[in-house]
Design a protein around this motif. Structure first.
Motif, PDB file in Angstrom:
ATOM      1  N   PHE A   1     -91.790  46.491  12.370  1.00 55.25           N
ATOM      2  CA  PHE A   1     -91.803  45.754  13.637  1.00 55.25           C
ATOM      3  C   PHE A   1     -93.059  44.893  13.740  1.00 55.25           C
ATOM      4  O   PHE A   1     -92.987  43.729  14.159  1.00 55.25           O
ATOM      5  CB  PHE A   1     -91.714  46.701  14.827  1.00 55.25           C
ATOM      6  CG  PHE A   1     -91.526  45.978  16.130  1.00 55.25           C
ATOM      7  CD1 PHE A   1     -90.299  45.418  16.457  1.00 55.25           C
ATOM      8  CD2 PHE A   1     -92.569  45.832  17.025  1.00 55.25           C
ATOM      9  CE1 PHE A   1     -90.115  44.725  17.641  1.00 55.25           C
ATOM     10  CE2 PHE A   1     -92.405  45.145  18.219  1.00 55.25           C
ATOM     11  CZ  PHE A   1     -91.171  44.592  18.527  1.00 55.25           C
ATOM     12  N   CYS A   2     -94.207  45.435  13.366  1.00 58.78           N
ATOM     13  CA  CYS A   2     -95.438  44.643  13.392  1.00 58.78           C
ATOM     14  C   CYS A   2     -95.326  43.448  12.451  1.00 58.78           C
ATOM     15  O   CYS A   2     -95.791  42.343  12.774  1.00 58.78           O
ATOM     16  CB  CYS A   2     -96.629  45.506  12.994  1.00 58.78           C
ATOM     17  SG  CYS A   2     -97.111  46.731  14.222  1.00 58.78           S
ATOM     18  N   HIS A   3     -94.702  43.654  11.297  1.00 57.66           N
ATOM     19  CA  HIS A   3     -94.511  42.566  10.344  1.00 57.66           C
ATOM     20  C   HIS A   3     -93.645  41.464  10.953  1.00 57.66           C
ATOM     21  O   HIS A   3     -93.916  40.269  10.784  1.00 57.66           O
ATOM     22  CB  HIS A   3     -93.869  43.118   9.066  1.00 57.66           C
ATOM     23  CG  HIS A   3     -93.944  42.187   7.907  1.00 57.66           C
ATOM     24  ND1 HIS A   3     -93.208  42.380   6.764  1.00 57.66           N
ATOM     25  CD2 HIS A   3     -94.651  41.039   7.697  1.00 57.66           C
ATOM     26  CE1 HIS A   3     -93.458  41.414   5.910  1.00 57.66           C
ATOM     27  NE2 HIS A   3     -94.336  40.583   6.454  1.00 57.66           N
ATOM     28  N   CYS A   4     -92.612  41.869  11.670  1.00 55.37           N
ATOM     29  CA  CYS A   4     -91.761  40.879  12.359  1.00 55.37           C
ATOM     30  C   CYS A   4     -92.571  40.093  13.394  1.00 55.37           C
ATOM     31  O   CYS A   4     -92.457  38.860  13.479  1.00 55.37           O
ATOM     32  CB  CYS A   4     -90.594  41.584  13.055  1.00 55.37           C
ATOM     33  SG  CYS A   4     -89.334  42.247  11.957  1.00 55.37           S
ATOM     34  N   ILE A   5     -93.364  40.794  14.180  1.00 54.20           N
ATOM     35  CA  ILE A   5     -94.184  40.136  15.200  1.00 54.20           C
ATOM     36  C   ILE A   5     -95.143  39.141  14.554  1.00 54.20           C
ATOM     37  O   ILE A   5     -95.402  38.057  15.086  1.00 54.20           O
ATOM     38  CB  ILE A   5     -94.976  41.181  16.016  1.00 54.20           C
ATOM     39  CG1 ILE A   5     -94.024  41.980  16.919  1.00 54.20           C
ATOM     40  CG2 ILE A   5     -96.065  40.527  16.846  1.00 54.20           C
ATOM     41  CD1 ILE A   5     -93.451  41.198  18.066  1.00 54.20           C
ATOM     42  N   GLN A   6     -95.679  39.487  13.389  1.00 55.85           N
ATOM     43  CA  GLN A   6     -96.614  38.610  12.707  1.00 55.85           C
ATOM     44  C   GLN A   6     -95.959  37.287  12.316  1.00 55.85           C
ATOM     45  O   GLN A   6     -96.628  36.253  12.259  1.00 55.85           O
ATOM     46  CB  GLN A   6     -97.183  39.316  11.469  1.00 55.85           C
ATOM     47  CG  GLN A   6     -98.154  40.430  11.827  1.00 55.85           C
ATOM     48  CD  GLN A   6     -98.511  41.297  10.635  1.00 55.85           C
ATOM     49  OE1 GLN A   6     -97.771  41.368   9.653  1.00 55.85           O
ATOM     50  NE2 GLN A   6     -99.634  41.978  10.712  1.00 55.85           N
ATOM     51  N   HIS A   7     -94.665  37.306  12.040  1.00 56.91           N
ATOM     52  CA  HIS A   7     -93.973  36.089  11.634  1.00 56.91           C
ATOM     53  C   HIS A   7     -93.249  35.395  12.788  1.00 56.91           C
ATOM     54  O   HIS A   7     -92.754  34.286  12.621  1.00 56.91           O
ATOM     55  CB  HIS A   7     -92.969  36.409  10.524  1.00 56.91           C
ATOM     56  CG  HIS A   7     -93.618  36.684   9.204  1.00 56.91           C
ATOM     57  ND1 HIS A   7     -93.867  35.702   8.282  1.00 56.91           N
ATOM     58  CD2 HIS A   7     -94.109  37.827   8.669  1.00 56.91           C
ATOM     59  CE1 HIS A   7     -94.458  36.230   7.227  1.00 56.91           C
ATOM     60  NE2 HIS A   7     -94.615  37.533   7.440  1.00 56.91           N
ATOM     61  N   LEU A   8     -93.170  36.039  13.921  1.00 63.50           N
ATOM     62  CA  LEU A   8     -92.492  35.474  15.075  1.00 63.50           C
ATOM     63  C   LEU A   8     -93.332  34.356  15.688  1.00 63.50           C
ATOM     64  O   LEU A   8     -94.559  34.429  15.718  1.00 63.50           O
ATOM     65  CB  LEU A   8     -92.245  36.567  16.118  1.00 63.50           C
ATOM     66  CG  LEU A   8     -91.425  36.206  17.350  1.00 63.50           C
ATOM     67  CD1 LEU A   8     -89.974  35.920  16.967  1.00 63.50           C
ATOM     68  CD2 LEU A   8     -91.469  37.348  18.370  1.00 63.50           C
ATOM     69  N   ALA A   9     -92.670  33.310  16.184  1.00 62.84           N
ATOM     70  CA  ALA A   9     -93.364  32.217  16.878  1.00 62.84           C
ATOM     71  C   ALA A   9     -93.755  32.702  18.274  1.00 62.84           C
ATOM     72  O   ALA A   9     -93.177  32.307  19.290  1.00 62.84           O
ATOM     73  CB  ALA A   9     -92.473  30.983  16.961  1.00 62.84           C
TER      74      ALA A   9
END
Length: 249
Positions: free
Chosen positions: A153-161
């Motif tokens: 989930f943190c990895h997703c947040i890192q790539h989210l605009a």
């Protein structure tokens, strides 16, 4: 066969935080981690360990996780030998090359179960078993699976605009974005950069004025693809050397 939300492809530069959460809870790998956590807990109930070994087993799994990730990320995912071995070329392409070619493509951001699950079990179960037997091993595996969900989930947040309100999230996002868009030879952590600091691979972007020429292709350049073409063939002949892969409309 894709179901529900995953009938089409998704990209994090186009999603809102709400859409990401919806995608996350429906993703097959995340569902698998959740189900296997319940299995590990059920096994623990059948073969319980004492309280202290249980807590130590879980703490050890959480502690060892960032080190295992660092070592695999640096020496396997960023290796320049896997694409030279034909049986491993497709695996390397799936587990990391595609992610650097298009850092916002959600499907390839998530780890692939056939690589992540064995890694989680191997990294945590023997440690837990040594501390607390079967119960300790079960507790350690459960902790590893929950930690994986948190990392994903943190990895997703890192790539989210999306600009995180949390200072900690903003910091790890900035460092991970530097890994993807400035220099891939450092900042191998996801939520924890302690091992980067200990092994000398941690950096803040101003510390490195020169952008890495292989930040998007991980060293698998168009020239290299002529000698070892398997990854390029699987990618439709496309190698993004100087910019993220351009998506077809």
């Amino acid at each position: 066969m894709r179901l529900g939300f995953w009938r089409r492809s998704h990209h994090l530069d186009k999603l809102t935080l709400r859409e990401l959460v919806i995608a996350y809870v429906q993703y097959p790998a995340i569902i698998a981690y959740a189900l296997l956590t319940f299995v590990a807990v059920a096994l623990y109930v059948q073969h319980p360990a004492r309280a202290l070994p249980t807590l130590v087993s879980m703490a050890a799994a959480v502690f060892i996780y960032p080190l295992v990730w660092y070592l695999l990320h640096r020496w396997v995912l960023h290796s320049r030998w896997m694409f030279k071995v034909a049986p491993l070329a497709a695996t390397w392409k799936r587990i990391h090359y595609d992610h650097h070619q298009d850092p916002n493509h959600l499907e390839v951001l998530f780890g692939s179960l056939y690589t992540t699950l064995p890694t989680i079990v191997i990294a945590t179960a023997p440690l837990g078993y040594a501390i607390g037997g079967i119960g300790g091993a079960s507790a350690a595996v459960a902790a590893g699976l929950v930690t994986t969900c948190f990392y994903e989930f943190c990895h997703c947040i890192q790539h989210l605009a999306y600009k995180p309100k949390s200072r900690w999230l903003a910091d790890i996002k900035r460092r991970h974005m530097a890994h993807h868009f400035h220099d891939e030879t450092g900042n191998f952590g996801i939520t924890n950069f302690t091992w980067d600091k200990l092994f000398g691979t941690f950096y803040e972007r101003p510390d490195r004025s020169r952008k890495s020429p292989t930040v998007f292709n991980l060293g698998y350049t168009s020239e290299v693809a002529k000698r070892w073409p398997r990854v390029a063939e699987l990618s439709g002949g496309i190698v993004a050397d100087t910019h993220p892969r351009q998506r077809q409309r």
